[in-house]
Motif scaffolding. Structure first.
Motif, PDB file in Angstrom:
ATOM      1  N   ASN A  93       0.790  -1.277   0.178  1.00  0.00           N
ATOM      2  CA  ASN A  93      -0.154   0.012   0.024  1.00  0.00           C
ATOM      3  C   ASN A  93       0.931   1.109  -0.021  1.00  0.00           C
ATOM      4  O   ASN A  93       0.897   2.066   0.937  1.00  0.00           O
ATOM      5  CB  ASN A  93      -0.878  -0.122   1.186  1.00  0.00           C
ATOM      6  CG  ASN A  93      -2.246   0.857   1.018  1.00  0.00           C
ATOM      7  OD1 ASN A  93      -2.096   1.796   0.250  1.00  0.00           O
ATOM      8  ND2 ASN A  93      -3.107   0.801   1.817  1.00  0.00           N
ATOM      9  N   ARG A  94       1.591   1.598  -1.158  1.00  0.00           N
ATOM     10  CA  ARG A  94       2.265   2.495  -1.133  1.00  0.00           C
ATOM     11  C   ARG A  94       1.649   3.878  -1.103  1.00  0.00           C
ATOM     12  O   ARG A  94       2.017   4.920  -0.699  1.00  0.00           O
ATOM     13  CB  ARG A  94       3.332   2.527  -2.519  1.00  0.00           C
ATOM     14  CG  ARG A  94       4.311   3.565  -2.827  1.00  0.00           C
ATOM     15  CD  ARG A  94       4.976   3.393  -4.266  1.00  0.00           C
ATOM     16  NE  ARG A  94       5.814   4.466  -4.696  1.00  0.00           N
ATOM     17  CZ  ARG A  94       6.992   4.272  -4.239  1.00  0.00           C
ATOM     18  NH1 ARG A  94       7.686   2.959  -3.693  1.00  0.00           N
ATOM     19  NH2 ARG A  94       7.983   5.328  -4.690  1.00  0.00           N
ATOM     20  N   ALA A  95       0.515   4.044  -1.486  1.00  0.00           N
ATOM     21  CA  ALA A  95      -0.373   5.016  -1.680  1.00  0.00           C
ATOM     22  C   ALA A  95      -0.469   5.633  -0.108  1.00  0.00           C
ATOM     23  O   ALA A  95      -0.553   6.914  -0.067  1.00  0.00           O
ATOM     24  CB  ALA A  95      -1.744   4.780  -2.157  1.00  0.00           C
ATOM     25  N   GLN A  96      -0.556   4.923   0.910  1.00  0.00           N
ATOM     26  CA  GLN A  96      -0.668   5.645   2.129  1.00  0.00           C
ATOM     27  C   GLN A  96       0.600   6.255   2.380  1.00  0.00           C
ATOM     28  O   GLN A  96       0.459   7.341   3.341  1.00  0.00           O
ATOM     29  CB  GLN A  96      -1.161   4.347   3.193  1.00  0.00           C
ATOM     30  CG  GLN A  96      -2.474   3.936   3.073  1.00  0.00           C
ATOM     31  CD  GLN A  96      -2.791   3.015   4.250  1.00  0.00           C
ATOM     32  OE1 GLN A  96      -1.939   2.144   4.821  1.00  0.00           O
ATOM     33  NE2 GLN A  96      -4.086   2.994   4.654  1.00  0.00           N
ATOM     34  N   TYR A  97       1.673   5.674   2.184  1.00  0.00           N
ATOM     35  CA  TYR A  97       2.905   6.462   2.477  1.00  0.00           C
ATOM     36  C   TYR A  97       3.181   7.527   1.622  1.00  0.00           C
ATOM     37  O   TYR A  97       3.614   8.725   2.259  1.00  0.00           O
ATOM     38  CB  TYR A  97       4.113   5.380   2.439  1.00  0.00           C
ATOM     39  CG  TYR A  97       3.998   4.186   3.440  1.00  0.00           C
ATOM     40  CD1 TYR A  97       4.706   4.202   4.704  1.00  0.00           C
ATOM     41  CD2 TYR A  97       3.611   3.052   3.338  1.00  0.00           C
ATOM     42  CE1 TYR A  97       4.937   3.576   5.499  1.00  0.00           C
ATOM     43  CE2 TYR A  97       3.535   2.072   4.103  1.00  0.00           C
ATOM     44  CZ  TYR A  97       3.994   2.238   5.275  1.00  0.00           C
ATOM     45  OH  TYR A  97       4.342   1.098   6.153  1.00  0.00           O
ATOM     46  N   GLU A  98       2.775   7.470   0.608  1.00  0.00           N
ATOM     47  CA  GLU A  98       2.973   8.720  -0.339  1.00  0.00           C
ATOM     48  C   GLU A  98       2.058   9.737   0.102  1.00  0.00           C
ATOM     49  O   GLU A  98       2.222  11.202   0.092  1.00  0.00           O
ATOM     50  CB  GLU A  98       2.518   8.405  -1.639  1.00  0.00           C
ATOM     51  CG  GLU A  98       3.500   7.732  -2.427  1.00  0.00           C
ATOM     52  CD  GLU A  98       3.324   7.017  -3.908  1.00  0.00           C
ATOM     53  OE1 GLU A  98       2.304   7.359  -4.215  1.00  0.00           O
ATOM     54  OE2 GLU A  98       4.357   6.643  -4.497  1.00  0.00           O
ATOM     55  N   ARG A  99       0.932   9.442   0.614  1.00  0.00           N
ATOM     56  CA  ARG A  99      -0.196  10.252   1.216  1.00  0.00           C
ATOM     57  C   ARG A  99       0.485  11.198   2.598  1.00  0.00           C
ATOM     58  O   ARG A  99       0.393  12.547   2.503  1.00  0.00           O
ATOM     59  CB  ARG A  99      -1.425   9.767   1.804  1.00  0.00           C
ATOM     60  CG  ARG A  99      -2.053  10.617   2.663  1.00  0.00           C
ATOM     61  CD  ARG A  99      -2.916  11.934   1.893  1.00  0.00           C
ATOM     62  NE  ARG A  99      -4.093  12.460   2.580  1.00  0.00           N
ATOM     63  CZ  ARG A  99      -4.743  13.336   2.318  1.00  0.00           C
ATOM     64  NH1 ARG A  99      -4.389  13.746   0.912  1.00  0.00           N
ATOM     65  NH2 ARG A  99      -5.571  13.936   2.762  1.00  0.00           N
ATOM     66  N   LEU A 100       1.128  10.343   3.456  1.00  0.00           N
ATOM     67  CA  LEU A 100       1.828  10.944   4.375  1.00  0.00           C
ATOM     68  C   LEU A 100       2.794  11.899   3.977  1.00  0.00           C
ATOM     69  O   LEU A 100       2.895  13.021   4.522  1.00  0.00           O
ATOM     70  CB  LEU A 100       2.587   9.911   5.355  1.00  0.00           C
ATOM     71  CG  LEU A 100       1.960   8.700   6.014  1.00  0.00           C
ATOM     72  CD1 LEU A 100       2.763   8.023   6.735  1.00  0.00           C
ATOM     73  CD2 LEU A 100       0.863   9.427   6.878  1.00  0.00           C
ATOM     74  N   ARG A 137       4.604  17.741   3.078  1.00  0.00           N
ATOM     75  CA  ARG A 137       5.082  18.432   2.264  1.00  0.00           C
ATOM     76  C   ARG A 137       4.030  19.859   2.243  1.00  0.00           C
ATOM     77  O   ARG A 137       4.331  20.930   2.090  1.00  0.00           O
ATOM     78  CB  ARG A 137       4.919  18.077   1.056  1.00  0.00           C
ATOM     79  CG  ARG A 137       5.852  19.041  -0.195  1.00  0.00           C
ATOM     80  CD  ARG A 137       5.563  18.387  -1.512  1.00  0.00           C
ATOM     81  NE  ARG A 137       6.166  17.056  -1.710  1.00  0.00           N
ATOM     82  CZ  ARG A 137       7.230  16.848  -2.256  1.00  0.00           C
ATOM     83  NH1 ARG A 137       8.007  17.562  -2.646  1.00  0.00           N
ATOM     84  NH2 ARG A 137       7.541  15.431  -2.570  1.00  0.00           N
ATOM     85  N   ALA A 138       2.751  19.619   2.214  1.00  0.00           N
ATOM     86  CA  ALA A 138       1.645  20.642   2.334  1.00  0.00           C
ATOM     87  C   ALA A 138       1.856  21.605   3.572  1.00  0.00           C
ATOM     88  O   ALA A 138       1.565  22.615   3.509  1.00  0.00           O
ATOM     89  CB  ALA A 138       0.350  19.822   2.215  1.00  0.00           C
TER      90      ALA A 138
END
Length: 418
Positions: A88-95, A100-101
């Motif tokens: 689930n790479r998407a969750q880590y990318e979301r973090l 960043r934001a």
């Protein structure tokens, strides 16, 4: 401009996890040139995934200081395990997107082995995605089963609660045993490691004092041997106090209290081993019994917290920030014992890759030959961890704990389903 920080509480809370939060926030506030705002995750890592960031700058210095004597998770915790990077790479990318934001350059994750694993993965992915993030794990678990540290913040206070409860309940049972209850069973937390149940041994001052039987996950449960031990105690002392860890297993590896379900981390859901053991006593020996399940009471009991535990919990929060400011990454501050008597300790450091998803059980030399009690070496280890009192302030007869505003910062990203 200094980078902001993100702090999150993870997993089961403790009587002193907020003391660690206090250490993180107060230390960060003392370094305004290096760290900007400390954001806290609303309900742990979910706060980052769903961009629900509590602005701790909105909390007064007095409120943050009061966290040191406030139990449970002031910002909210969660049993939520991020899967592997490949799953689930998407969750880590979301973090990373959220960090960043909000210009977050420091990630402080306060939890057990699963949490240290998450912090380690985030540190690797941030570098890979071109947004380096300093990730520091902070130890926390009542189970005392994190490797690399002599003890875990949260354990000392649970140990103190269980030792006190064993002594006080033991006096109750002893006073009524001739005409009433002969066997009292106290169930403690402890999935794979018996540290909490073992701490009940601190209640014993003389031979015959409770606890008379301690059931540990490290020792395979044998029903007949157990019943013989209970009978012998009742015949010799008039009663028997049993302390049982929720994680006690039979010789085939099955949990006595397996409820047939799993929690968010994939662990077998435990609880209710005390009535199972009580039924064995009734059917096998016919004694009148009572049992108690300490459950949340043991880990929420800030009113009787160990002063050692409070001091170490705060120190781990402070050390986490100091490690980050020193340029360290993917590490966890640890407690290093230098001597038992007098008790001396210092702050150390462990790599997250060495502590992630690893559970430390009680060493064999801490369990006596019978398997029903602990050794003097174990008692020497335990005694300083429950030492001292650090009472919260009381108002109208009750503890006065911190109440946070918990104001969220404005979201800047699209919604994300965790």
């Amino acid at each position: 401009m200094p980078k902001n920080a993100f702090y999150a509480q993870s997993g089961g809370v403790t009587a002193v996890i907020n003391a660690t939060a206090c250490g993180v926030i107060e230390t960060a506030r003392a370094h305004p040139q290096e760290i900007g705002t400390v954001y806290a995750g609303a309900h742990g890592i979910l706060g980052a995934l769903q961009e629900e960031l509590i602005d701790t700058a909105e909390e007064s210095a007095e409120t943050i200081a009061a966290l040191r004597h406030t139990p449970a998770g002031a910002f909210g915790s969660a049993r939520y395990k991020l899967k592997g990077l490949e799953e689930n790479r998407a969750q880590y990318e979301r973090l990373i997107e959220v960090f960043r934001a909000h210009d977050i350059g420091y990630f402080f994750y306060n939890g057990g082995g699963d949490s240290q694993d998450t912090a380690h993965k985030v540190s690797r992915l941030g570098e890979h995605l071109g947004y380096p993030i300093t990730c520091i794990g902070i130890p926390k678990t009542v189970d005392n089963d994190l490797p690399g540290t002599d003890s875990c913040p949260g354990f000392g206070s649970v140990a103190k609660y269980i030792a006190v409860a064993t002594r006080e309940a033991g006096l109750d049972v002893a006073s009524m045993a001739r005409t009433s209850t002969k066997v009292f069973i106290l169930e403690t937390m402890g999935r794979h490691a018996g540290w909490i149940a073992a701490a009940s041994a601190l209640a014993r001052e003389e031979e015959g004092d409770p606890p008379h039987v301690i059931l540990l996950p490290e020792v395979p449960f044998e029903q007949q041997r157990f019943l013989e031990r209970v009978r012998a105690s009742v015949e010799r002392f008039g009663y028997c106090v049993v302390v049982v860890s929720e994680g006690v297993r039979t010789a085939d590896g099955g949990f006595l209290s397996d409820q047939g379900s799993r929690d968010a981390f994939g662990h077998v859901q435990l609880g209710g081993v005390a009535p199972v053991v009580a039924a064995m006593v009734k059917e096998g020996l016919g004694y009148k019994y009572h049992y108690a399940i300490a459950d949340y009471l043991q880990r929420a009991a800030r009113h009787i917290a160990s002063a050692t535990d409070v001091e170490q919990a705060y120190a781990m929060g402070r050390a986490a920030v100091e490690l980050a400011l020193a340029g360290r990454n993917a590490v966890m501050p640890t407690i290093v014992r230098e001597s038992d008597e007098p008790y001396r300790w210092r702050v150390g450091e462990a790599a997250l890759e060495d502590v992630a998803n690893v559970e430390a059980s009680m060493p064999a030399e801490y369990i006596d030959d019978s398997g029903f009690f602990v050794t003097e070496a174990c008692l020497r280890y335990l005694r300083p961890l429950i030492a001292g009192e650090d009472y919260p302030p009381y108002v109208n007869g009750l503890p006065a704990y911190a109440r946070l505003r918990r104001r969220l910062v404005e979201k800047r990203l699209p919604a994300f389903e965790a």
